[in-house]
Design a protein around this motif. Structure first.
Motif, PDB file in Angstrom:
ATOM      1  N   ALA A 153     -48.390  59.674 -86.413  1.00 56.34           N
ATOM      2  CA  ALA A 153     -48.451  58.817 -85.230  1.00 56.34           C
ATOM      3  C   ALA A 153     -47.266  59.134 -84.328  1.00 56.34           C
ATOM      4  CB  ALA A 153     -48.440  57.345 -85.628  1.00 56.34           C
ATOM      5  N   ASP A 349     -49.697  47.869 -83.640  1.00 57.84           N
ATOM      6  CA  ASP A 349     -50.590  48.708 -84.450  1.00 57.84           C
ATOM      7  C   ASP A 349     -50.028  48.827 -85.864  1.00 57.84           C
ATOM      8  OD1 ASP A 349     -52.239  50.581 -85.554  1.00 57.84           O
ATOM      9  OD2 ASP A 349     -52.008  52.072 -83.970  1.00 57.84           O
ATOM     10  N   ASN A 351     -50.576  50.583 -88.676  1.00 59.65           N
ATOM     11  CA  ASN A 351     -51.006  51.764 -89.436  1.00 59.65           C
ATOM     12  C   ASN A 351     -52.487  52.113 -89.246  1.00 59.65           C
ATOM     13  OD1 ASN A 351     -48.381  52.006 -90.609  1.00 59.65           O
ATOM     14  ND2 ASN A 351     -48.925  50.446 -92.108  1.00 59.65           N
ATOM     15  N   TYR A 373     -47.440  49.170 -79.648  1.00 61.86           N
ATOM     16  CA  TYR A 373     -46.235  49.361 -80.455  1.00 61.86           C
ATOM     17  C   TYR A 373     -46.635  49.754 -81.876  1.00 61.86           C
ATOM     18  CZ  TYR A 373     -43.547  46.920 -76.843  1.00 61.86           C
ATOM     19  OH  TYR A 373     -42.969  46.553 -75.657  1.00 61.86           O
ATOM     20  N   PHE A 374     -45.902  50.710 -82.431  1.00 62.89           N
ATOM     21  CA  PHE A 374     -46.070  50.970 -83.859  1.00 62.89           C
ATOM     22  C   PHE A 374     -45.402  49.845 -84.629  1.00 62.89           C
ATOM     23  CE2 PHE A 374     -46.163  55.776 -82.950  1.00 62.89           C
ATOM     24  CZ  PHE A 374     -47.546  55.758 -82.898  1.00 62.89           C
ATOM     25  N   PRO A 376     -45.392  49.523 -88.481  1.00 60.43           N
ATOM     26  CA  PRO A 376     -45.878  50.029 -89.774  1.00 60.43           C
ATOM     27  C   PRO A 376     -45.564  49.122 -90.955  1.00 60.43           C
ATOM     28  CG  PRO A 376     -43.849  51.145 -89.178  1.00 60.43           C
ATOM     29  CD  PRO A 376     -44.179  50.230 -88.030  1.00 60.43           C
TER      30      PRO A 376
END
Length: 585
Positions: A153, A349, A351, A373-374, A376
């Motif tokens: 990503a 987001d 994953n 936005y990531f 995880p």
């Protein structure tokens, strides 16, 4: 006599200036005297030679190329330039082999999550596609293990993330194309994972796993302190500050003056460090006997600057959501909510690997102001919502916290803007609570082709829960939330919105193909996963389903007590293309 003597002296100076080898400076001292004929001939010859040489050079340049261009030389070794050039070309062409080492790929951190290892690269690292390299594991007493990555990503303004399969316990990990040495992963259950700097009150908001504070309750802040520095093992090189609030996974502490100064320099581009320096991190330390500091990968990140002179925020209504692998439903959700008045979206987001970026690329950015936005971090939805509330605060008057399968609906004649306008003039109202109606499969066994809002029309009679639209300025500084609502500042109140004015259609129990994905895990911190033998009778579960992802025979007919076509009728009226009969999603 005096005048004649002066004239004879000037004559002698002129004679000296015209002699061979005396230099041109003397001739300029004899003002009004003409240079001798020999000197004139030499000057003319030199000028003629210069013209001839210029004609040859420019003529040659014209013959060799269409125009003359200067050549610049670099101090970099040509091998280095060739390596960089070939690296970029290979990446663009997709021909990087799994054993190629790329000089631009450097590992910053690795985190061992429950089901995989997250590898975080330094900013500026360039990555090829996930099929072009491998994850490497280095056990102490055995040969190196190689596994293909699960996904990659990359966001334009953030670090790249590589999701590697879970390796042997506590084994260092690297990438086949990275220059960095193998990195020992941090353990996810004890880690400070992100931090935001709030200029409103000069505080730092720290997000941490491992302190095990109770949900929905304030902790005792005096038991903790914040620690800032590049190496927490060297006490003389760290700065500490008091914690002023502690709740769930969120700690708020005073930002020391030295750290504020450092962050200003970094933000303004005046920091003298380079990319190889250890970053400035922040962590949480317990106080008293047996004190310990949590491991940290959190670099303090400044929030958008507080503008105390601003009279009106940019957006009246924004939405925060956290999702994982919901790309196929995203267009319908964005287009619908844009039409009813949502102006800004913050998508966290968790994953996803189902092509969400491709869906977002199809949305016109001038109409859909979406930031992805990531996020995880597993089972951290409450922390993510607190993070989003802070990010949205400077630009959004109201922020709704709803899921991708939840749609705001207005059964009466009022609109979203009518509701917000009604309560915006009441400064003590900080939260609007909205009832959620849960829809079932509605007799379907396959995903409805035209979307969820027209595909599912049968629901449970009574609402199951509520969701909130909050005024971010009204939130308690602790940022406590239990997914469905936040704690407010003292003196602020919430109101329950009548179902005849506004409610939420929650398409919770869709066809089995969609619903079974819930068994892969849940993002809420304090809610058991579907497969856990814990709180089996909770309303957060599907009643009577148990803990196994096995489809009941009567699944299509479950959760159907009341037929409700209200939102379906609205969507068909507003969004149907009169020529094709299709919807824009």
């Amino acid at each position: 006599m005096a005048l004649a003597a002066k004239e004879r002296k000037m004559s002698r100076l002129g004679s000296k200036g015209s002699g061979g080898g005396g230099g041109g400076g003397g001739s300029f001292g004899a003002r009004g005297h003409r240079a001798p004929a020999g000197t004139q001939r030499r000057l003319f010859a030199a000028f003629f030679a210069f013209l001839c040489a210029g004609a040859v050079v420019f003529g040659a340049a014209h013959v060799i190329g269409a125009s003359f261009r200067p050549v610049l030389k670099t101090a970099w070794p040509s091998a280095t330039l060739n390596a960089v050039s070939s690296e970029r070309g290979a990446q663009q062409a997709g021909i990087v082999s799994a054993d190629t080492v790329l000089p631009s790929v450097h590992i910053r951190h690795a985190v061992a999550l429950p089901d995989h290892v997250l590898v975080i690269l330094k900013d500026g690292s360039l990555l090829p596609a996930s099929g072009q390299f491998e994850c490497l594991y280095s056990p102490a007493n055995s040969s190196q293990l190689r596994r293909p990555p699960l996904s990659v990503a990359t966001l334009p303004n953030g670090p790249s993330l590589v999701h590697c399969p879970a390796g042997p316990d506590r084994v260092a990990v690297s990438l086949s194309l990275a220059q960095s040495a193998p990195v020992a992963p941090f353990q996810w259950d004890r880690l400070v994972y992100t931090a935001l700097v709030d200029s409103r009150d000069n505080s730092t908001v720290v997000f941490a796993k491992g302190m095990n504070l109770r949900p929905g309750r304030l902790g005792v802040p005096s038991r903790y302190e914040c620690v800032f520095g590049r190496d927490f093992s060297k006490p003389k090189l760290v700065v500490t500050s008091p914690v002023v609030s502690a709740a769930q996974e969120v700690f708020r502490c005073v930002t020391p003056v030295r750290i504020r100064r450092y962050l200003r320099m970094t933000t303004d581009g005046k920091n003298s460090g380079n990319s190889d320096d250890k970053p400035m991190l922040v962590s949480i330390r317990t106080k008293g006997r047996g004190s310990s500091t949590l491991p940290s990968i959190a670099q303090p990140e400044p929030l958008p600057r507080y503008n105390r002179h601003r009279r009106k925020k940019a957006h009246s209504m924004c939405v925060c959501t956290m999702l994982r692998n919901q790309a196929r439903f995203l267009r319908e959700w964005l287009i619908y909510h844009s039409h009813i008045g949502v102006q800004r979206w913050f998508i966290y987001d968790n994953n996803s690997d189902d092509g969400i970026e491709q869906v977002l690329n199809t949305m016109d950015p001038s109409r859909y102001n979406v930031t992805r936005y990531f996020w995880p971090w597993m089972k951290s939805q409450e922390a993510g919502f607190a993070h989003c509330a802070l990010r949205a605060r400077e630009s959004c008057e109201w922020v709704g916290f709803i899921d991708i399968d939840e749609f705001l609906h207005f059964p009466g004649n009022q609109t979203l803007q009518d509701v917000l306008r009604n309560y915006s003039v009441k400064p003590r109202i900080g939260e609007l609570r909205t009832a959620c109606h849960s829809f079932g499969p509605s007799g379907r066994s396959k995903i409805p082709k035209k979307g969820v809002t027209t595909g599912y029309t049968c629901r449970l009679a009574a609402p199951e829960r509520h969701k909130s639209i909050i005024r971010p300025d009204a939130l308690n500084p602790s940022l406590i939330n239990v997914v469905h609502h936040f704690h407010l500042k003292e003196g602020m109140k919430y109101v329950n919105i009548g179902q005849g004015m506004m409610l939420i259609n929650h398409y919770k129990y869709q066809v089995w193909e969609v619903f079974k994905d819930k068994f892969s895990g849940r993002v809420a911190t304090y809610v058991a996963d579907w497969q856990d033998e814990e709180n089996v009778g909770s309303r957060d579960r599907a009643p009577g389903l148990g803990t196994k992802p096995v489809e009941p025979e009567d699944w299509p007919s479950r959760f159907c007590e009341v037929y409700d076509n209200g939102l379906k009728d609205f969507v068909q009226k507003v969004f149907t293309d009169p020529r094709t009969g299709n919807f824009p999603w």
